[in-house]
Scaffold this motif. Structure first.
Motif, mmCIF file in Angstrom:
data_model
loop_
_atom_site.group_PDB
_atom_site.id
_atom_site.type_symbol
_atom_site.label_atom_id
_atom_site.label_comp_id
_atom_site.label_asym_id
_atom_site.label_seq_id
_atom_site.Cartn_x
_atom_site.Cartn_y
_atom_site.Cartn_z
ATOM 1 N N LEU A 1 -0.952 7.606 1.733
ATOM 2 C CA LEU A 1 -1.917 8.577 1.224
ATOM 3 C C LEU A 1 -1.397 9.997 1.438
ATOM 4 O O LEU A 1 -0.691 10.267 2.419
ATOM 5 N N LYS B 1 0.830 -1.204 0.000
ATOM 6 C CA LYS B 1 0.000 0.000 0.000
ATOM 7 C C LYS B 1 0.874 1.267 0.000
ATOM 8 O O LYS B 1 1.870 1.340 0.713
ATOM 9 N N LYS B 2 0.485 2.220 -0.803
ATOM 10 C CA LYS B 2 1.206 3.499 -0.865
ATOM 11 C C LYS B 2 0.642 4.461 0.185
ATOM 12 O O LYS B 2 -0.545 4.403 0.511
ATOM 13 N N ASP C 1 -5.218 1.508 -2.249
ATOM 14 C CA ASP C 1 -4.550 1.909 -1.009
ATOM 15 C C ASP C 1 -5.550 2.261 0.085
ATOM 16 O O ASP C 1 -5.220 2.228 1.262
ATOM 17 N N PRO D 1 -1.194 7.194 -5.242
ATOM 18 C CA PRO D 1 -2.085 6.615 -4.223
ATOM 19 C C PRO D 1 -3.523 6.556 -4.721
ATOM 20 O O PRO D 1 -3.995 7.477 -5.388
#
Length: 449
Positions: free
Chosen positions: A134, A131-132, A249, A230
């Motif tokens: 935010l 996950k990137k 994400d 994101p």
């Protein structure tokens, strides 16, 4: 066994024999077909037929089973039914007694959804490590959705209501049907190439599992997972779950929820900046007050006269330094405060309301230019028509009569050009320049010149 008449058996006995054969030979089966001729009884029992393109079979869903099945029976609905075959003796017809029933399409799609989800989970595509982060201040947001759908209208309404100062870029795509899959992939990849976007939202309103199926496609899910920006998945309603929800994400239950989250993040940052500025000013004033109090105590404690002038001189210099420090601090805080106001003004310049006003101004200018072109063309056409009127009048009937010609009409007022049109005894009305003459045909010679 004898085949003579003496071996005949009754209809009931024959029917019961067939019933035993059918019920023993087919204990329970799954049947796929379309419901037709549905009849619901006050008792709660349901009677209908299951059919396909080649045949049909009677079916009965008793009340106890009807309360448990997942699929509500309805004419035209494609279902998978599980039950036992039986013979209804009073009519001698065979039928299926249904115990379980599910919709054919939803069952197949749900199994395919679970298969794809498990496959991508084993690949690690749903892991938190992928996950990137935010953005802390999402001010440039892209949205992949239908340009005319309710989802984008709801998001814009939330942004206006919450006074979000950012800019919105729409990547229009079909969001339903097989044609939506390549469109979604193309627009997600296109948005991923934009270097100035802070966040990408994939959004669609609610619908059935079939309506939302394009967001369960493996190509769409992988494209969203590979996006360098994101991402937020905001598909359907709270109860709708699709593959993009797991790979994005952040998942928001609805497009409205995504817009509220984005707006609230920006609003929280603005509030924190304002609170930080107030705290810095308060801390600076407290520090200066404390240092001045310390200096005053030092001067009071010093009683030796030889040092009094030096202390007084130092005190004066301290006062000057205090004024300089106070001015420097106040100028610094004023500069920071101006920077905050400038940032807030820049954010407002990017608001959807201002962009909409600019577009309206452009539209009004274009409309004015078009009106000028239309007016000019109309004037040119009018001048051309007015120019032609004298010429038309010069070639009219009055001009022809003045040149010595005459018009011959019958009793109905219809003009004639040939002698063959007349018979002896017909009444002629001859119009000259200065009047009209009534005459009667006495002799007709079409060949005379």
């Amino acid at each position: 066994m004898s085949r003579g008449p003496e071996s005949a058996i009754g209809v009931t006995e024959l029917t019961r024999s067939l019933k035993r054969v059918i019920e023993d030979g087919f204990p329970a089966v799954w049947v796929r077909g379309e419901i037709s001729n549905l009849r619901k009884q006050p008792s709660g029992h349901c009677y209908f037929s299951l059919k396909d393109s080649g045949s049909q079979i009677s079916a009965v869903l008793f009340r106890g089973n009807a309360l448990r099945v997942e699929c509500e029976p309805g004419d035209g609905r494609q279902v998978l039914a599980f039950g036992e075959l039986s013979v209804y003796e009073p009519r001698g017809t065979y039928q299926i007694i249904i115990r379980e029933m599910i919709e054919d399409g939803i069952g197949r799609l749900q199994r395919e959804f679970e298969r794809l989800k498990e496959k991508m989970r084993r690949e690690g595509l749903f892991d938190d490590s992928r996950k990137k982060a935010l953005p802390a201040l999402p001010l440039k947001v892209g949205v992949v959705t239908s340009a005319s759908g309710a989802a984008i209208r709801d998001m814009i309404s939330v942004f206006r209501r919450m006074d979000w100062p950012g800019s919105l870029r729409i990547f229009p795509s079909s969001v339903q049907g097989s044609a939506a899959i390549p469109s979604l992939v193309r627009q997600i990849e296109r948005a991923g190439q934009m270097k100035d976007l802070d966040l990408l939202v994939v959004a669609r309103g609610g619908g059935s599992l079939e309506d939302l199926w394009c967001f369960n496609d493996e190509k769409v899910a992988r494209a969203l997972g590979d996006c360098p920006i994101p991402t937020i998945s905001a598909i359907g309603h709270e109860t709708d779950v699709v593959l993009t929800d797991f790979i994005a994400d952040l998942r928001k239950e609805t497009p409205t929820g995504a817009a509220e989250w984005i707006s609230s993040v920006v609003a929280r940052v603005v509030r924190d900046l304002e609170a930080t500025g107030v705290d810095l000013v308060r801390a600076g004033r407290e520090l200066l007050r404390s240092r001045l109090a310390d200096l005053e105590q030092i001067r009071t404690r010093t009683v030796a006269r030889p040092f009094l002038r030096q202390i007084e001189s130092n005190s004066q210099r301290l006062d000057e330094w205090r004024d300089r420090i106070l001015r420097t601090v106040e100028q610094g805080f004023a500069q920071k405060w101006n920077e905050k106001d400038q940032l807030k003004n820049r954010l407002k310049l990017r608001s959807p309301d201002r962009m909409l006003a600019l577009r309206k101004t452009d539209f009004a200018t274009i409309r004015k230019r078009l009106q000028l072109v239309v007016d000019r063309r109309a004037k040119e056409k009018k001048e051309k028509v007015e120019h032609l009127i004298p010429a038309l009048r010069a070639g009219g009937l009055d001009h022809t009569l003045r040149r010595g010609f005459a018009v011959v009409r019958d009793e109905k007022g219809e003009p004639h050009k040939k002698a063959a049109d007349w018979k002896v005894g017909d009444t002629l009305s001859i119009q000259f320049q200065d009047g009209r003459v009534e005459a009667r045909a006495e002799k007709i010679d079409p060949k005379a010149k």
